[in-house]
Scaffold this active site. Structure first.
Site, PDB file in Angstrom:
ATOM      1  CG  HIS A  83      -2.081   0.858   1.144  1.00 52.36           C
ATOM      2  ND1 HIS A  83      -2.004   2.223   1.202  1.00 52.36           N
ATOM      3  CD2 HIS A  83      -3.394   0.567   0.955  1.00 52.36           C
ATOM      4  CE1 HIS A  83      -3.213   2.745   1.079  1.00 52.36           C
ATOM      5  NE2 HIS A  83      -4.073   1.764   0.917  1.00 52.36           N
ATOM      6  CB  THR A 171      12.198   6.754  11.764  1.00 53.45           C
ATOM      7  OG1 THR A 171      11.697   7.553  12.854  1.00 53.45           O
ATOM      8  CG2 THR A 171      13.697   6.564  11.930  1.00 53.45           C
ATOM      9  N   GLY A 173       8.427   9.869   8.622  1.00 57.27           N
ATOM     10  CA  GLY A 173       7.925  10.504   7.413  1.00 57.27           C
ATOM     11  C   GLY A 173       7.049  11.721   7.662  1.00 57.27           C
TER      12      GLY A 173
END
Lengths: 306, 306
Positions: A83, A171, A173
């Site tokens: 995804h 880490t 985002g």
């Protein structure tokens, strides 16, 4: 702040490690004024989707606790899944449920975005109804190229976040927060094996084909049933009620000599959507939602809780 | 005791003195776990009808507080009104609403009857589903001759109360307590001035005429609308759903060359009755009540409260 009930469906980039999933879900189990309706982790997507309902204040507090757990344990640099995603906490939509307007949900999303960025250090993009830039209404535009592209592009003016600094969290985002209407997944099965007919009907009824403005639809083959399906997402059931969608599909099917066999609602649906269908089919006049005893009670119980 | 939600519609023999009405209603305003949904006093009937929803334990406590206020202030020896009555607290029906069965409501009615008679000194008759004698299922039989006749006849074996002593309370009479299904008042208006047709359709569809087992119906003239109406009480919408009642009336009307114009629900209706109508008209298969988000939430909130 409104006392209205909000649905929230946060998506997290973790569908495999049970202890991380448990830590992310835990704050929703214990919070008063927040109800954990559903959560499902998909290992292939490597993604967790949680369905909540609650009151704005306790909901925001629990979302932040949950986000801290996700940010502490998910490293997007090594995350792999089917995804698309840009963040450990990837998408957080607020959905008006009862006693709260879309405008209030937009305000809620925007103020939560500011607090979230401030408290977690993760930059935020606002999407759908809460978008501040028209192109960001569409989630796909916000998530273009995913985490990996955003790391390089966040300094570009067109990718500047709406809250927080223009710097991807190393880490975790970035996170997309927004407001949207309740999405009803409504599938209509046709007594036919003609896949091209199902696809043609889907094209005709959907917004992108000039059909109903808040309908997305595709044709699907149901081989186990020996039928075909028009698989529909209604993105605003106030504007495109279920019974109107069904009537349009029936009209299109009949024109092709095909009968509607049955329908299904996948996942949850607000009572309001079914009450509207009942009022229509029963020819009810002068009917008020306050006449529905259970819903009246829900409003009373909700007020008692705050 | 079940955590299920119960509707209760106590009827009191006071529709005129505002201070007495206020004192009777007051306990329902302050009780936690009890929700006052509606109350209406009718001076001609000299009667007060209160609509409550709540959890069995707090509901019973509040009912007793309210009954004490009614018993203290109402004297049936001087009470005059158009509506038949045998008690200051005249009738107390318990109705299963959510998460509670009819059997549990029957047990609730019977145990409440014993406590009520013990704490107030007012004898109790059990009716409808909670009746201990078959003839007492029918409220009219229990109330035969009203307070004035009961004073003389309570010593007769066929009029012995089901709880408490066989002695009418001197001023507060006796009380009828029971359990029944939710009653839906559903009116169907016909595009016609033919009163005899409306009466004939009512006779055909009702239980007493060999029609639907849980339907009562009469024909009514709606002169302001230039229409006639089939005025219906559905005494069990699980057995005779609204859409089936409408279809039967439509069939009977069509056979007489008459069209159904519109319908109305008078007063409140459980969501379940409308969800069933929606599921029918939308051709839904595999649909579970737990998919209705608001109702799921109501169950969760209810459990939080107890």
């Amino acid at each position: 702040m409104s006392r209205g009930l909000v649905q929230c469906v946060p998506n997290y980039s973790e569908g495999r490690r049970q202890e991380v999933i448990d830590a992310i879900v835990a704050p929703f189990r214990s919070a008063s004024g927040v109800h954990l309706l559903d959560w499902r982790a998909d290992p292939d997507h490597n993604r967790l989707v949680v369905t909540l309902a609650g009151y704005p204040q306790p909901l925001q507090d629990a979302l932040l606790d949950s986000a801290r757990a996700a940010i502490a344990s998910i490293d997007l640099r090594i995350h792999v899944g089917a995804h698309p995603r840009i963040g450990a906490v990837d998408v957080v939509p607020f959905v008006p449920l009862r006693g709260i307007s879309m405008q209030e949900c937009v305000a809620l999303a925007r103020s939560f975005a500011a607090r979230y960025a401030r408290e977690t250090g993760v930059p935020v993009y606002l999407y759908e109804e809460a978008a501040l830039r028209p192109e960001r209404r569409n989630l796909e535009n916000v998530r273009r190229g995913q985490f990996e592209a955003l790391v390089k592009e966040i300094g570009n003016p067109d990718r500047a976040p709406d809250a927080g600094e223009a710097r991807v969290h190393p880490t975790a985002g970035a996170t997309v927060i927004g407001a949207r209407q309740f999405l009803v997944a409504f599938n209509i099965n046709l007594r036919s094996r003609d896949f091209s007919a199902a696809r043609a009907i889907a094209r005709t009824i959907r917004a992108s084909g000039g059909g109903l403005s808040h309908v997305k639809a595709v044709g699907v083959e149901l081989q186990h049933k020996g039928m075909v399906q028009v698989s529909i997402n209604i993105t605003d059931f106030h504007i495109n009620p279920l019974h109107e969608v069904l009537e349009l599909v029936r009209t299109e099917a009949t024109a092709r000599g095909i009968e509607v066999a049955e329908t299904e609602i996948y996942g949850m649906v607000p009572a309001e959507a079914l009450v509207a269908a009942a009022a229509h089919s029963l020819l009810l006049t002068g009917f008020e939602p306050a006449q529905v005893l259970d819903l009246r009670l829900l409003d009373l119980l909700g007020h008692g809780e705050q």
